[in-house]
Design a protein around this motif. Structure first.
Motif, PDB file in Angstrom:
ATOM      1  N   SER A 153       0.506  -0.829   0.112  1.00  0.00           N
ATOM      2  CA  SER A 153       0.320  -0.258  -0.013  1.00  0.00           C
ATOM      3  C   SER A 153       0.964   1.067   0.031  1.00  0.00           C
ATOM      4  O   SER A 153       2.141   1.337   0.272  1.00  0.00           O
ATOM      5  CB  SER A 153      -1.005  -0.257   1.200  1.00  0.00           C
ATOM      6  OG  SER A 153       0.016   0.038   2.310  1.00  0.00           O
ATOM      7  N   ARG A 154      -0.132   2.742  -0.804  1.00  0.00           N
ATOM      8  CA  ARG A 154       1.144   3.489  -1.088  1.00  0.00           C
ATOM      9  C   ARG A 154       1.188   4.124   0.785  1.00  0.00           C
ATOM     10  O   ARG A 154       2.038   4.585   1.254  1.00  0.00           O
ATOM     11  CB  ARG A 154       0.256   4.536  -1.688  1.00  0.00           C
ATOM     12  CG  ARG A 154       1.203   5.849  -1.657  1.00  0.00           C
ATOM     13  CD  ARG A 154       0.068   6.828  -2.671  1.00  0.00           C
ATOM     14  NE  ARG A 154       0.662   6.189  -3.842  1.00  0.00           N
ATOM     15  CZ  ARG A 154      -0.074   7.026  -5.225  1.00  0.00           C
ATOM     16  NH1 ARG A 154      -0.818   7.632  -4.412  1.00  0.00           N
ATOM     17  NH2 ARG A 154       0.286   6.722  -6.069  1.00  0.00           N
ATOM     18  N   SER A 155       0.605   3.949   2.047  1.00  0.00           N
ATOM     19  CA  SER A 155       0.329   4.136   3.246  1.00  0.00           C
ATOM     20  C   SER A 155       1.936   3.869   4.039  1.00  0.00           C
ATOM     21  O   SER A 155       2.658   4.549   4.350  1.00  0.00           O
ATOM     22  CB  SER A 155      -0.456   4.295   4.274  1.00  0.00           C
ATOM     23  OG  SER A 155      -1.515   4.500   3.490  1.00  0.00           O
ATOM     24  N   ALA A 171       9.616   8.248  15.059  1.00  0.00           N
ATOM     25  CA  ALA A 171       8.489   8.545  13.552  1.00  0.00           C
ATOM     26  C   ALA A 171       6.754   8.127  13.235  1.00  0.00           C
ATOM     27  O   ALA A 171       6.215   8.201  12.961  1.00  0.00           O
ATOM     28  CB  ALA A 171       9.680   9.356  12.072  1.00  0.00           C
ATOM     29  N   ALA A 172       7.687   6.204  13.153  1.00  0.00           N
ATOM     30  CA  ALA A 172       6.895   6.357  12.045  1.00  0.00           C
ATOM     31  C   ALA A 172       5.598   5.454  13.948  1.00  0.00           C
ATOM     32  O   ALA A 172       4.049   5.649  13.057  1.00  0.00           O
ATOM     33  CB  ALA A 172       7.561   4.483  12.352  1.00  0.00           C
ATOM     34  N   ALA A 176       2.095   6.586  11.552  1.00  0.00           N
ATOM     35  CA  ALA A 176       0.348   5.770  11.421  1.00  0.00           C
ATOM     36  C   ALA A 176      -0.207   6.422  12.875  1.00  0.00           C
ATOM     37  O   ALA A 176      -1.556   6.274  12.463  1.00  0.00           O
ATOM     38  CB  ALA A 176       1.720   4.488  12.502  1.00  0.00           C
ATOM     39  N   SER A 177      -0.084   7.471  13.128  1.00  0.00           N
ATOM     40  CA  SER A 177      -1.250   7.864  14.014  1.00  0.00           C
ATOM     41  C   SER A 177      -2.311   8.857  13.339  1.00  0.00           C
ATOM     42  O   SER A 177      -3.771   8.900  13.992  1.00  0.00           O
ATOM     43  CB  SER A 177      -0.685   8.090  15.092  1.00  0.00           C
ATOM     44  OG  SER A 177      -0.154   9.860  14.716  1.00  0.00           O
ATOM     45  N   VAL A 178      -1.754   9.060  11.932  1.00  0.00           N
ATOM     46  CA  VAL A 178      -2.537   9.843  11.754  1.00  0.00           C
ATOM     47  C   VAL A 178      -3.295   9.469   9.529  1.00  0.00           C
ATOM     48  O   VAL A 178      -4.038   9.724   9.427  1.00  0.00           O
ATOM     49  CB  VAL A 178      -1.882  11.137  10.804  1.00  0.00           C
ATOM     50  CG1 VAL A 178      -1.793  12.658  12.457  1.00  0.00           C
ATOM     51  CG2 VAL A 178      -0.650  10.781  10.741  1.00  0.00           C
ATOM     52  N   SER A 185      -3.216  -1.943   9.667  1.00  0.00           N
ATOM     53  CA  SER A 185      -2.427  -0.622  10.205  1.00  0.00           C
ATOM     54  C   SER A 185      -1.582  -1.438  11.249  1.00  0.00           C
ATOM     55  O   SER A 185       0.011  -0.900  11.185  1.00  0.00           O
ATOM     56  CB  SER A 185      -3.406  -0.158  10.530  1.00  0.00           C
ATOM     57  OG  SER A 185      -4.354   0.833   9.278  1.00  0.00           O
ATOM     58  N   GLU A 186      -2.284  -1.948  12.044  1.00  0.00           N
ATOM     59  CA  GLU A 186      -1.371  -2.430  13.235  1.00  0.00           C
ATOM     60  C   GLU A 186       0.100  -3.333  13.015  1.00  0.00           C
ATOM     61  O   GLU A 186       1.083  -2.574  13.409  1.00  0.00           O
ATOM     62  CB  GLU A 186      -2.348  -2.999  14.621  1.00  0.00           C
ATOM     63  CG  GLU A 186      -3.594  -2.316  14.658  1.00  0.00           C
ATOM     64  CD  GLU A 186      -2.803  -1.242  15.580  1.00  0.00           C
ATOM     65  OE1 GLU A 186      -1.716  -0.856  15.894  1.00  0.00           O
ATOM     66  OE2 GLU A 186      -3.737  -0.201  15.889  1.00  0.00           O
ATOM     67  N   ARG A 187      -0.311  -3.934  12.115  1.00  0.00           N
ATOM     68  CA  ARG A 187       0.928  -4.634  11.852  1.00  0.00           C
ATOM     69  C   ARG A 187       2.219  -4.317  11.261  1.00  0.00           C
ATOM     70  O   ARG A 187       3.238  -4.559  11.409  1.00  0.00           O
ATOM     71  CB  ARG A 187       0.280  -6.345  10.370  1.00  0.00           C
ATOM     72  CG  ARG A 187       1.261  -7.013  10.267  1.00  0.00           C
ATOM     73  CD  ARG A 187       0.547  -7.462   9.221  1.00  0.00           C
ATOM     74  NE  ARG A 187       0.795  -7.506   8.559  1.00  0.00           N
ATOM     75  CZ  ARG A 187      -0.154  -7.341   6.489  1.00  0.00           C
ATOM     76  NH1 ARG A 187      -0.595  -8.186   6.898  1.00  0.00           N
ATOM     77  NH2 ARG A 187       0.196  -5.984   5.586  1.00  0.00           N
TER      78      ARG A 187
END
Length: 368
Positions: A153-155, A171-172, A176-178, A185-187
């Motif tokens: 994914s681009r994310s 930073a990660a 990730a929070s936004v 996501s969590e993985r």
């Protein structure tokens, strides 16, 4: 509307309608006596204390081991948390784990900038600032571009590129929070934190040998180390391994990269918000509160309004908050989930690490 207590897999946790689920009891079979209505804060604390206590305990154990063995604390907090993944499967710990992985995380990120002032950044001059900006922007762009070519994914490309380009695990977590929340996501966050921490540790050992071998002086070596190694602690260790002057320069360059976390996270939050509200005439961009605190601390410290004792306290709270959040994220992820991702995410982060090292080295050797 979701809250910091909501699990990302709520459908799998219907059992938590009863806190007696951990003991195998059911609200349908146990008639509890009527209790006085507690205050809002007392009820909130009752919800989160079990999971929060577990996360803090793991953070304490990880910190002690990192000090004993002189290794990155994240490398202990993550696997320890993952061994307690069953606590996020069922039981009363779930709300506290969710709270630790979200709200506590944002507190840690907000306090991250308490050690930085504008004067420290300006003293570096124009070229180090340009080098850092070029490295961060190009690394994030590379991550987003290559991720799609690798079937990711681009994310994830933005997440990994930001972690490599700015300040590693911190930073990660902030990025990730936004980012939009998905099933992965969590993985993806856990995988990014693990990989970037390992790569940063390798760089801390290899890069001082490399800059010495190619004959960089202390200032240029400091710029290279501060502009390439991912985590702050590893930058400090690598820089002062060469000389005090190299360590000072490397630290300031690294702090400049950390400062870039604010505009990068805000930009990502802005883009995500705009895309989520396409077609809505009343679209508004909500600035995350932790970014406001992030910016306020930089301003206060730059104006000399933040006493050293307050700055030191903020740094300590930030460090503990981030380790606690990492432990909680670990509890939300299983080893099976990580094993399923394959080689592509790791290959992408190795490529991003090589890229930012090459960009910084070219700038150091030809632009200074």
């Amino acid at each position: 509307m979701s809250t910091d207590l909501d699990t990302d897999t709520a459908a799998a946790h219907a059992i938590f309608q009863s806190y007696d689920g951990m003991e195998g009891l059911s609200a349908d079979t146990i008639a509890l006596p009527a209790q006085p209505r507690p205050t809002v804060w007392r009820a909130f604390f009752f919800q989160i204390y079990s999971g929060l206590l577990v996360a803090v305990t793991i953070a304490l154990a990880a910190t002690w081991l990192s000090q004993q063995y002189r290794s990155p604390v994240m490398l202990f907090a993550l696997p320890f948390g993952m061994t307690f993944h069953f606590l996020h499967e069922d039981g009363r710990c779930v709300p506290g784990i969710e709270f630790s992985s979200k709200a506590v995380l944002r507190v840690g990120v907000a306090l991250l900038e308490a050690r930085i002032t504008a004067t420290q950044i300006l003293e570096l001059g124009g070229m180090p600032i340009a080098t850092v900006l070029g490295g961060i922007i190009s690394t994030i762009a590379l991550g987003a571009f290559v991720a799609r070519r690798l079937g990711l994914s681009r994310s994830f490309g933005v997440l990994s590129g930001g972690a490599v380009g700015i300040c590693g695990a911190s930073a990660a977590l902030a990025i990730a929070s936004v980012l939009p929340r998905t099933v992965e996501s969590e993985r993806d966050t856990i995988l990014t934190v693990v990989t970037v921490t390992v790569l940063s540790t390798i760089a801390m050992i290899a890069y001082p040998l490399f800059v010495t071998a190619i004959g960089l002086d202390h200032i240029h070596a400091g710029i290279f180390l501060g502009g390439t190694i991912h985590d702050v602690a590893q930058v400090v260790g690598a820089g002062y391994l060469i000389s005090p002057q190299t360590g000072d320069v490397a630290t300031y360059v690294k702090l400049l990269r950390v400062t870039m976390l604010l505009p990068v996270v805000f930009t990502i939050a802005f883009v995500v918000s705009r895309r989520a509200k396409v077609g809505q005439s009343s679209a508004k961009v909500r600035l995350p509160l932790f970014l406001v605190g992030f910016a306020v601390l930089v301003a206060l410290n730059s104006l000399g309004l933040l006493p050293k004792v307050a700055s030191d306290a903020a740094n300590e709270v930030s460090r503990w908050s981030l380790v606690t959040a990492i432990a909680a994220l670990g509890m939300k992820t299983s080893f099976k989930d990580l094993a399923a991702v394959g080689w592509r995410p790791i290959a992408l982060m190795v490529l991003e690490t090589v890229w930012i090292a090459a960009v910084t080295l070219i700038a150091v050797m030809f632009a200074y």
